[in-house]
Design a protein around this motif. Structure first.
Motif, PDB file in Angstrom:
ATOM      1  N   ASP A 148     -70.004  80.033 -48.859  1.00 47.36           N
ATOM      2  CA  ASP A 148     -70.132  80.286 -50.390  1.00 47.36           C
ATOM      3  C   ASP A 148     -71.524  79.633 -50.939  1.00 47.36           C
TER       4      ASP A 148
ATOM      5  N   GLU B  84     -72.963  81.519 -53.959  1.00 52.41           N
ATOM      6  CA  GLU B  84     -72.076  81.950 -54.867  1.00 52.41           C
ATOM      7  C   GLU B  84     -72.557  81.140 -56.220  1.00 52.41           C
TER       8      GLU B  84
ATOM      9  N   GLN C 108     -74.197  89.447 -54.624  1.00 52.53           N
ATOM     10  CA  GLN C 108     -74.931  88.278 -55.317  1.00 52.53           C
ATOM     11  C   GLN C 108     -75.954  88.428 -55.884  1.00 52.53           C
TER      12      GLN C 108
END
Ligand SMILES: [Mn+2]
Ligand SMILES: [Mn+2]
Ligand SMILES: [Mn+2]
Ligand SMILES: [Mn+2]
Ligand SMILES: [Mn+2]
Ligand SMILES: [Mn+2]
Ligand SMILES: [Mn+2]
Ligand SMILES: [Mn+2]
Ligand SMILES: [Mn+2]
Ligand SMILES: [Mn+2]
Ligand SMILES: [Mn+2]
Ligand SMILES: [Mn+2]
Lengths: 283, 283, 283, 283, 283, 283
Positions: free
Chosen positions: E198, E201, E245
């Motif tokens: 992550d 993120e 992303q």
């Protein structure tokens, strides 16, 4: 002449050969008419024969000499513009081999020539190494485009299914066609672990190698490079497994736009087919 | 985009351009279907445009800027397998230019595309630089082969004669056809001293440059090299003499199998055509 | 097979042929052992045959069909490392042709192979197109180097003189050897105006074309490029003049390191030799 | 000069260097005499040096600067036609290095040159990365062919065994020879998991890298491509493991017929050898 | 035009397109000024677009049509000698895209152009596939060299860290810089098993693909080949993971010195980025 | 090392050499920074030296051995991005040669390097073979572009005039500059008949050969091909006439994008310069 093969009259590059008939018949099919992107498949047969010159006659794994396996090279069937006519003529040449109980080894030329191969061999199963599905109904209005060849072969009488290994791209229409029961697609990532099991047993099989099934690093000399492809050993293992069941073979889509990698791989896979095919017969 | 040309909407690489209409319309025709020996003419238009990037915008001899002569580049008419259909489509595009009173500049592509050019321009005289007569009735069963293009053009209504400069080879049938009154063949050795005199005066003329008219040293990137050919200055002088009379132009048979020589020469001759054509209008 | 030739059994690419014997015998000699700078002459014969595929069967000047002139292609005499042995073997193959009253057409390979040609043909005059004198006694300790071939041929019994056209470089030793009575050197600048007059009349002549006689622009695919060379038309005119007197021919030093220019020229000159040679016989 | 090396007089491309003696001596051996298929190994040394220019001087894994490791480049030992003589001369040059307690780094040239390397270094074990066994007694009548080099080295006094990694082809005679106690063959599929263990400990070792051990994708610029080969990391790991034990090294069979892949890999493996070899000394 | 993209006015190669705004904007940046070894990145954008022509519009994995994803091709920002000025100009073009809420897809050109990309996108994380660290402070006195680009980007305001995957070489200075907290280096051997988890993120990410991150077999057409690199599928999987992303993307260091492998891979990875990026948005 | 030259310490490839000083100093200047179209001039010096290997040491016309003429090869002055700095450094190296009373032979590299040559030699007359005028004030904002070099040289103190032979293109501004009294332009068509007469007598002369002065057929390996150029013999005759008056020489704009034609011609012209220059001194 494919190195280690003899010509039609029994003359041989590799020494004396007193066989009565051929077990394998090499035919070049330099068709280069519908190649989509980079042309040059017309130079495929010549290039495959040339780059095969470096291979040893002897194969350790199967303990055989290529030149003793009854491979006859009938030369090329010169291509011209009328594809339907050409395919018929080519089919005739290949059917002669089939009637003589020989296995045709077709050197393309664009993938379209497999249609002549399949018509002559009349397989129940069409096994194919290819980056592409080749399941279009037509391409640019042409139903004999290389991009339609597996679809056309599935339409032949007697053909029950197509197994396409290494396929990684296609139109939406092709992927839908691929979902039918008569098509199996093995994506490149799964080819290494794939096994035919007894699926081919007792059935007539035709094996077609579109060299673009390989990753472009291994075969840059092809019309439409498609990254993320097969490694040569994966292709070899498929050829080794299928060859003992197959009555027809081709390797297609090799052109002259690299430094010999594609042709070298194509010639090697042709030899693997022959060695593995014969090894079966003798066991 | 051909360097110095604008696109269809009047945008320009080379600065502001406020002209109303185009004087010249560049159209790429990457047909690569009947190429006899080495394929690759599908890359011709792209390659010609690329190698033209090095040329100066200004031309000293005619004291003109290429970018000020109203050349619009309409891009390529993408080729497909059906040659008759393709030629019709291409003809339509070129005819649009003609109806707008612009001179089409066709970048091949195999020589077959000149047929579309001639149909659109409807010349009385077809002037051609070519190693080959291209006077076959059919070739490999195809009457739209590049080897038949001059014959086909002679059959068009309104075409009175063909003048082929640099021709040095052909079939017996072609040479016989060439003896008819409507064909003049100027062998390569005589091109330097040849003059059209007033032969083109007052007539509609189409000029086609098959790059293989040049000796292979000057244009190795072509499908069928034919030694003992023209020197670039000889070709240039023909272009300069014919351009002021011509309503259509093409340069064909350039492929990507050399180090740029063929494309560089093709782009240069296209510019010579434009410079010489305009120079006429202004005098 | 050289395009338009038949193979040994009378089979033909170009139609029916019912001749009893051959008039010309093509033999490939892919020797690539002493090449000084850039290797690749081993690919010369294959490349010449390939690039000759584009030439028309018919020759306008002499009104002849190449395929009707009795040219048989015996394939290549595969080369190996032992040059003296190889030359003997090659000589044997060529002598067979001579004994059958055919004219050998030798496709090199490096220039050394001309020694086998000259031994088989036993000429009185050795005519040579070459950038180099090739008159060294030894080169790198090897008296069978390509750089010694004209010297070796001059030492053969029966050889009276060598006429070297296009030569523009050599060692001091070679230039001194060239001053002897049995050597005539025609520098490139003088070839266009040179004529043999009646010098070859009634004598046995062997014609050898080292493709590096051409300027590198016309034949970059050769081992040792030497600028300021001959134009193809000058070479052609020498071939045309000598052919009717010559009983042996070779073209050598073509490799695969260009875009086909050298091979195309070599194949064309071979055809010019055949056309001009036959034309003589029939008058 | 190999990038980062100094020349014989201590001059350096890479900065000041005040060492008394060399630890490694680079010698180019551009022999190109028996290459079977595609020639060009004569350009190997030059090409390896060129493509090594892009590598960083610093090596992270071993925390060393290549230019500080005492590598001297003695240039090329120019090749000529007499192979036995040439090998003797080359051996002399390499023996000089050995007597100066330096490790020779030989850049081929065809594999034959390893014989000179082994004679100079006098190893007990000959470790080889190669697609081929190179165990023929003679090839084309030549016992100094590249195809015989491992056999010849096994015959040298003091050589106890050969370990051939990546071999995947050979004649029947070679495979039989390979079954003797003094030969170990590790097929390509097993190289990744192979370890020498303590087998090399305390013994004199010579490491030879025939670049065709790699799969053709990684080294297309070599004389005889053989598919299904090693990956570069597998070759690298062998080099890293053997280098600390080895007193001699070569990399051979690189030619100029690719886009630099073969030369780049060869130069990199040479550097890996040096870095790993020195790392050993310092521990 | 990138195949499947539209031009600025909404015209499309691939059919009707009635979108108001672009989601992705292709910009070519053919900078070729500081390339260390082999030049040619100026041909990168053109070559990537060309070799992307063979890819199917449809992507099976994400069930999307490339031509329906709102990709607009703005053409090239022509390069000139003044790198600082050029980067500013390029940044402006890219910033326009960003302000229009589109994701720039930059086709290099040398790696230096990523600096313009990062300035326009203003990421927090710079993710990079590269054989090299590109962390030098200056190279040859030039702080805008391609070898300094990741260092320069780390100096931009807002950039928090760089994650370099596939890096296998650098100067000692670079490796020291790489030890700082804001740099993560994933060596090639560990890329296959690496996951971002992550880590990305909720952060702004820019993804840069230096094609030399691939092993030279897969991308020989690049300025500085570095063996032992990534496999294309490893690169693909990184692109797929990062794309959802990322707000900016480039692929750089492709030149024209191979047979299309590098360009084909670059074009494919660009498409993978787009497909994966959009797939995110729609979930 | 240029074949036949010695290195700085008097070592020689070609035998013993006991001269005290050099008469000619070869310096490579692989600058490749402002090349407009096709890059690669960085490989020029290496390529010229390589293709010069095939030339005989002996020159018949002047009865001299190249290796006896006191030519020393100082290797390359490695290029970097800062052109003004680089030119100064290069000038220093060349000035050293001049101070030692040697004639510099500069191997480019792009044409810009002639500025360093002219600064070191300080000629009164700058003679140039070039397709281009190179008289721009700036190009792309760079006043040290190759396209400005002749203009820059005309601005040097002491330079009285430039004579440009073979020029066939330029901007309008350049052609206007060319009309000034200090510039003479000889178009390609007039070079064959042009003679310097006594114009160079008693004056300091620098001779610069931009290889693109040749027609592209003779030198396709250059950055900006310009058709309708000079023939090599015309260039040679200019070199022969100017050499005896010249104190500096360069040959520039050779790259590696052909099959060796450009480099071969460049090396040959360099040798012609040396042979002709010395011949003068001895009469
Ligand atoms: Mn297919
Ligand atoms: Mn396919
Ligand atoms: Mn034509
Ligand atoms: Mn033609
Ligand atoms: Mn010769
Ligand atoms: Mn010669
Ligand atoms: Mn070996
Ligand atoms: Mn090997
Ligand atoms: Mn980078
Ligand atoms: Mn990099
Ligand atoms: Mn210039
Ligand atoms: Mn110029």
């Amino acid at each position: 002449m494919f190195p280690g093969a003899t010509d039609e009259r029994g003359g041989s590059d590799a020494g004396d050969d007193t066989r009565d008939g051929a077990n394998f018949v090499v035919v070049g099919a330099p068709l280069d008419a519908t190649t989509t992107f980079q042309p040059g498949t017309r130079f495929g047969p010549r290039r495959i024969r040339t780059f095969a010159e470096t291979f040893d006659d002897y194969d350790r794994r199967t303990d055989q000499y290529f030149s003793e396996l009854g491979v006859v090279d009938r030369g090329d069937v010169r291509a011209w513009d009328d594809i339907p006519e050409y395919l018929e003529w080519l089919e005739g040449t290949l059917r002669d081999a089939v009637w003589d109980e020989a296995v045709p080894l077709l050197l393309g030329g664009e993938h379209t020539v497999s249609l002549a191969g399949a018509r002559a061999v009349e397989p129940e199963v069409f096994v194919c190494l290819d980056a592409h599905l080749d399941l279009r109904d037509t391409y640019d209005g042409n139903d004999l485009s290389h991009a339609c060849v597996t679809r056309r072969i599935l339409e032949l009488e007697g053909v029950e299914e197509a197994i396409i290994l290494g396929a990684r791209t296609g139109s939406e229409e092709e992927w839908e066609r691929a979902e039918a029961d008569d098509v199996t697609v093995v994506p490149p990532e799964e080819v290494a672990d794939f096994s035919f099991g007894d699926r081919l047993e007792g059935r007539e099989v035709y094996l077609s190698v579109d060299i673009d099934g390989a990753d472009p690093a291994y075969a840059p000399g092809t019309g439409t490079m498609e990254p993320f492809g097969l490694e040569p050993r994966e292709m070899r293992d498929v050829v080794r497994e299928v060859a003992p069941q197959a009555n027809g073979f081709d390797v297609v889509e090799v052109n002259d736009r690299d430094d010999g990698q594609a042709a070298s791989l194509a010639g090697k896979l042709t030899r693997e087919f022959v060695f593995s095919s014969v090894a079966r017969d003798e066991n």
